[in-house]
Design an enzyme around this catalytic site. Sequence first.
Site, mmCIF file in Angstrom:
data_model
loop_
_atom_site.group_PDB
_atom_site.id
_atom_site.type_symbol
_atom_site.label_atom_id
_atom_site.label_comp_id
_atom_site.label_asym_id
_atom_site.label_seq_id
_atom_site.Cartn_x
_atom_site.Cartn_y
_atom_site.Cartn_z
ATOM 1 N N SER A 1 0.836 -1.211 0.059
ATOM 2 C CA SER A 1 -0.029 -0.072 0.051
ATOM 3 C C SER A 1 0.891 1.551 -0.137
ATOM 4 C CB SER A 1 -0.961 -0.033 1.335
ATOM 5 O OG SER A 1 -2.135 -0.590 0.771
ATOM 6 N N LYS B 1 0.813 3.430 -3.093
ATOM 7 C CA LYS B 1 -0.521 4.323 -3.232
ATOM 8 C C LYS B 1 -0.046 5.674 -3.134
ATOM 9 C CE LYS B 1 -3.735 0.928 -1.366
ATOM 10 N NZ LYS B 1 -4.508 0.394 -0.374
ATOM 11 N N TYR C 1 -2.432 -2.243 -10.588
ATOM 12 C CA TYR C 1 -2.525 -2.229 -9.326
ATOM 13 C C TYR C 1 -1.792 -3.281 -8.589
ATOM 14 C CZ TYR C 1 -4.374 -2.047 -4.531
ATOM 15 O OH TYR C 1 -4.587 -1.996 -3.099
ATOM 16 N N TYR D 1 -4.182 3.257 8.071
ATOM 17 C CA TYR D 1 -5.503 2.591 7.974
ATOM 18 C C TYR D 1 -6.338 3.435 9.207
ATOM 19 C CZ TYR D 1 -2.427 -0.768 5.827
ATOM 20 O OH TYR D 1 -1.211 -1.535 4.924
ATOM 21 N N VAL E 1 0.887 -4.129 3.979
ATOM 22 C CA VAL E 1 0.538 -5.377 4.633
ATOM 23 C C VAL E 1 1.829 -6.308 4.610
ATOM 24 C CG1 VAL E 1 -1.763 -5.588 4.241
ATOM 25 C CG2 VAL E 1 -0.450 -6.234 2.355
HETATM 26 N N1 GLN Z 1 -2.711 -2.527 2.752
HETATM 27 C C1 GLN Z 1 -1.916 -3.058 1.921
HETATM 28 O O1 GLN Z 1 -0.932 -2.883 1.610
HETATM 29 C C2 GLN Z 1 -2.850 -3.481 0.744
HETATM 30 C C3 GLN Z 1 -2.136 -3.917 -0.491
HETATM 31 C C4 GLN Z 1 -2.657 -5.061 -1.034
HETATM 32 N N2 GLN Z 1 -1.784 -5.304 -2.370
HETATM 33 C C5 GLN Z 1 -3.987 -5.147 -1.448
HETATM 34 O O2 GLN Z 1 -4.674 -4.549 -2.297
HETATM 35 O O3 GLN Z 1 -4.846 -5.791 -0.592
#
Ligand code: GLN
Length: 331
Positions: free
Chosen positions: A77, A80, A204, A256, A274
């Site tokens: 994430s 992003k 993505y 988050y 994650v």
């Molecule tokens: N929180 C994350 O790092 C989520 C990224 C993961 N690739 C997902 O889309 O679920």
Amino acid sequence: MVQGTANWNTEITKEWLQSYVDDWVQFYKKETKEGKVASYIPVLKKADPNLLGITIIGKDGMNIQSGDVDTPFTIQSISKIFSFIVACMERGVSYVLDRVDVEPTGEAFNSIMHLEMRKLKKPFNPFINAGAITVTSLLNGKSSEEKLEPIFQLFTKILGYRPCINEDVYVSERETSVRNRAIGYYLIELGYLESALELTLDTYFKQCSIEVTTEDLAKLGLVLANDGIDPQTAEEIIPRNVVRLAKALMLTCGMYDASGKFAAYVGIPAKSGVSGGIIATAPPRVRKETLPFIEGCGIGVYGPALDDKGNSIAGIKLLKHIATKWDLSVF
Ligand SMILES: NC(=O)CC[C@H](N)C(=O)O
């Protein structure tokens, strides 16, 4: 025993800071036992839950590394931030913000709930999956390679090398990510996707699978701390207004549904993923007394054992400790 509060009023040497950080990493490493590695992307389960590493790089080039800094991990994430930055640079800030909002949700990153509430005008922010997938659909290009190229170029400029995609993680996520697919279908129905679903999701998954180290995250964080300017070359890599937005989003939505607590207790813009990575960016502070990294620093953390919100359990505690001792908070 963690070393106590220092009087930072003496000359700050690398050796001195290094000994503190080594001590703190050792101390917080035992916290990894309290967390669990992510398992919904099968390959991520292979990570060693006991790892904890950190790199801190200052504007003057001071580079402190401690713990497990040699293990690469996927950016997840944290990507992003950079897809949002590139989309803003390609399409213009107002175009992007017409399609994703800048409000925290207080929900998990992969929540679908808000998309189903018809009051919704647009995805809440670019750091939840619905917003991030929308942003990825805005990237220019007809293939995932074309869409990702400007992100790779940005990374190459800042890191000094071109990072790779971890194929195993990419395939593992592509083959299991039913929830992201569900979010994608909702986004089509609501009219947010600007490129085809398969292309958007493929891009993505690939952006999330870019492999980095804590040092890479620290370098990226340092450019954000320095308002988009590379401290070594003085080149503006990211426009100031885009960096400002990205950092505001990191502070309000980066951790988050623990973002509020992180802002209150740590107080620096940060974003986690994650796989257990955290990027943090501490801007310059104005204080009379001398503090470490007074001109700002970028921080990269890796600790794959996660807490119940999905943030690196030991990584957060380590960051909180360092931010408190060095007074890194923006507030
Ligand atoms: N929180 C994350 O790092 C989520 C990224 C993961 N690739 C997902 O889309 O679920």
